[in-house]
Design an enzyme around this catalytic site. Sequence first.
Site, PDB file in Angstrom:
ATOM      1  N   HIS A 178      -7.394 -10.772   5.179  1.00  0.00           N
ATOM      2  CA  HIS A 178      -6.524  -9.602   5.009  1.00  0.00           C
ATOM      3  C   HIS A 178      -5.435  -9.642   6.087  1.00  0.00           C
ATOM      4  O   HIS A 178      -5.675 -10.124   7.191  1.00  0.00           O
ATOM      5  CB  HIS A 178      -7.383  -8.332   5.148  1.00  0.00           C
ATOM      6  CG  HIS A 178      -6.626  -7.074   4.897  1.00  0.00           C
ATOM      7  ND1 HIS A 178      -5.824  -6.485   5.855  1.00  0.00           N
ATOM      8  CD2 HIS A 178      -6.535  -6.309   3.791  1.00  0.00           C
ATOM      9  CE1 HIS A 178      -5.277  -5.396   5.332  1.00  0.00           C
ATOM     10  NE2 HIS A 178      -5.690  -5.263   4.082  1.00  0.00           N
ATOM     11  N   ASP A 298      -5.474  -1.339  -2.756  1.00  0.00           N
ATOM     12  CA  ASP A 298      -5.172  -1.152  -1.336  1.00  0.00           C
ATOM     13  C   ASP A 298      -5.149   0.327  -0.982  1.00  0.00           C
ATOM     14  O   ASP A 298      -4.325   0.779  -0.192  1.00  0.00           O
ATOM     15  CB  ASP A 298      -3.852  -1.836  -0.922  1.00  0.00           C
ATOM     16  CG  ASP A 298      -3.790  -2.118   0.578  1.00  0.00           C
ATOM     17  OD1 ASP A 298      -4.824  -1.948   1.262  1.00  0.00           O
ATOM     18  OD2 ASP A 298      -2.711  -2.477   1.070  1.00  0.00           O
TER      19      ASP A 298
HETATM   20 MN    MN Z   1      -5.106  -3.763   2.610  1.00  0.00          MN
END
Ligand code: MN
Length: 335
Positions: A178, A298
């Site tokens: 990430h 997200d």
């Molecule tokens: Mn993220």
Amino acid sequence: MTPATRPFRRIATEEAFMIPEQLEAIKDFVASGLDDPDIDMWKVLLSKEAEVRISQLLDSRGDRLKKMDEYGVDVFILSLTSPGVQMLAADRARPLAALANDRLAEMVRAHPTRYAGLATIAPQDPAWSTTEMERAIKSLGLNGFIINSHTDGGYLDEERFWPILEAAEALDAPIYIHPRAPSKAMAAPYRVYHLENALWGYQAETGLHAIRMISSGLFDRFPKLRIVLGHMGEGIPYWLWRIDYMHKQNPMRPQLKRLPSEYFKENFYVTTSGMNWNPTLEFCLSVLGADRIMFAIDYPYQRPAGAVSFMDSAPISEADRRKIYFENAERVFRL
Ligand code: MN
């Protein structure tokens, strides 16, 4: 539509949470006065205007499941928000990572049909991390790992991190790499216009990380290692042809058994996090194929509404939509 009447499940694979102890660590990090590029974003997130975001990360009002229901998202694969514990000294990082994994496992146990989780590790201490990785999969029942790109300027291709890659391969669990802001050595030009975050810096940092891993030859050493990248592959799919072409031009690079693009197509998966755009989706489908792409929102940094309406209406086959919405995630994360 409820899952029973919908022709598919929706599994979102890059969804963030926070625990109060991480918030305290981040506040200390911001107060430290360190000249760290990640601090700029946290100054914004800790401001009065961003209180809602922190409350969503902590789920302090319990709206995460409500939001999932509202937009028909069946499962969130949760991970501790970036940069996890990677901005801390190892002494503080280790217990915080273990605590975050315990809390994550509790959330999954409380809502086993709605949540799954990626474990946090402390790459500052690879030996400890391998023990925690085993605990996370075998005892806590989590589904993989999250690493927020560099750790104090170090990248996973460096030999000191190999035990982590070896453990992931042995446990047959994917590592989601990430973003976080570019490491200090590359950050200065990004910071001039605050480009260190999601506009360009996250993608440049995380894309570099993946290209370093491929170029180092580590996938010849760990051929079964599986890596997940967000944001439709952090720009790499667009660049693959040129990476292959240039790889052949320079004999000074490590020798690889295969072309860089072959590792990307076999050892990597990409998710749609924060990239709700048909041209990029169609491009990734044509270059990587539908088996390599997974849905992500997200949350809470991006809104579920935009991600769900994008994927519901994308001009792709229903077979591909099923793969992206849930079939690939079920397979990759063993849900
Ligand atoms: Mn993220």
